[in-house]
Design a protein around this motif. Structure first.
Motif, short mmCIF file in Angstrom:
data_model
loop_
_atom_site.label_atom_id
_atom_site.label_comp_id
_atom_site.label_asym_id
_atom_site.label_seq_id
_atom_site.Cartn_x
_atom_site.Cartn_y
_atom_site.Cartn_z
N ARG A 227 0.83 -1.21 0.00
CA ARG A 227 0.00 0.00 0.00
C ARG A 227 0.86 1.25 0.00
O ARG A 227 0.65 2.18 -0.79
N ASP A 228 1.86 1.27 0.89
CA ASP A 228 2.70 2.46 1.00
C ASP A 228 3.56 2.65 -0.24
O ASP A 228 3.77 3.78 -0.70
N HIS A 229 4.08 1.55 -0.77
CA HIS A 229 4.97 1.65 -1.93
C HIS A 229 4.21 2.10 -3.18
O HIS A 229 4.72 2.90 -3.97
N GLU A 230 2.99 1.58 -3.35
CA GLU A 230 2.21 1.90 -4.55
C GLU A 230 1.26 3.08 -4.34
O GLU A 230 0.58 3.49 -5.27
N ALA A 231 1.22 3.60 -3.11
CA ALA A 231 0.35 4.74 -2.78
C ALA A 231 -1.12 4.44 -3.07
O ALA A 231 -1.87 5.31 -3.54
N THR A 232 -1.54 3.21 -2.82
CA THR A 232 -2.93 2.85 -3.10
C THR A 232 -3.91 3.62 -2.23
O THR A 232 -5.05 3.87 -2.63
N ASP A 233 -3.48 4.02 -1.03
CA ASP A 233 -4.36 4.81 -0.18
C ASP A 233 -4.57 6.21 -0.76
O ASP A 233 -5.69 6.76 -0.74
#
Length: 250
Positions: A227-233
């Motif tokens: 989530r953090d790496h791909e900025a899905t949030d």
């Protein structure tokens, strides 16, 4: 000196002069050349395994084993000491220490180092059992209870969040991107690698269950990492606002 015992209080001192044994082991496992910074990786792993052996030795399924906890302490501290020779002679970079399973030759080196470094600190029978535990812990068919417990402790340290730290350390040393760490985890799940490893490597049901719980925690962490790496949030928030994340150019 302490004698082989079965179940005992966890606060009991299992080796007379244990502090001295640990000091010797720490000096060996953190040895450095010149102005190199101290690397605690091998020492901290060995100290954890030593602590795990003491805890595993008092599990309900081992209540009648009468494992020599003094020998377990020594074996836990020195079982991976063979890596120090590889680093000292330039055969292994510090960043790659523990990056692969410790082989039988390294176990023999660790056993020899234990014999050399602490023979004056522990009884001869305790040292003999510790050395045999180190030599036999790679043998899944060993009948030596100290070797079984040592192997169980090391296997437990190789799952869970410590596995992630080990992989990340290795990847950093090799210049590999974090995406590979995440991709390998996904593949391991797809091929049920960890299920097979737990079934093959762990002897006791309690430690098998603990390994499964640790891996479940890793799965949650890896989801958060992705989530953090791909900025899905961030992407989700943008979509909920009725906007297109592609407007950001990604």
């Amino acid at each position: 000196m302490s004698q082989p015992i079965g179940v005992a209080p966890l606060w009991e001192v299992v080796v007379d002069h244990l502090d001295r044994v640990m000091a010797v082991a720490k000096q060996l496992l953190t040895e450095r050349s010149g102005s190199e910074p101290v690397d605690l990786w091998l020492w901290e792993h060995s100290e954890r395994v030593m602590r795990f052996t003491k805890l595993i030795a008092v599990l309900p399924e081992l209540a009648d084993s009468r494992a020599d906890r003094s020998a377990l302490a020594v074996a836990g501290l020195f079982h991976d000491a063979g890596w120090t020779g590889h680093v000292h002679h330039g055969n292994t970079e510090r960043g790659r220490v523990l990056s692969r399973p410790t082989n039988d030759i390294q176990r023999e080196l660790g056993a020899a180092l234990a014999e050399d470094k602490v023979r004056h600190l522990v009884p001869s029978e305790t040292l003999r059992r510790a050395v045999e535990a180190i030599r036999q812990c790679n043998d899944r068919y060993t009948e030596l209870i100290e070797a079984q417990i040592l192997a169980e402790a090391e296997n437990l340290d190789e799952v869970g969040t410590m596995y992630l730290l080990r992989q990340f350390r290795q990847y950093q040393a090799e210049g590999r991107p974090i995406e590979q760490l995440m991709a390998i985890w996904v593949r391991q799940k797809e091929y049920q690698y960890w299920d097979a490893r737990i079934n093959d490597c762990f002897r006791f049901e309690t430690t098998r269950q603990l390994a499964r719980e640790r891996l479940a925690a890793v799965d949650q962490f890896m989801s958060a990492l992705a989530r953090d790496h791909e900025a899905t949030d961030l992407r989700r928030v943008i979509r909920e606002a009725g906007l297109d994340p592609a407007l950001a150019g990604s």
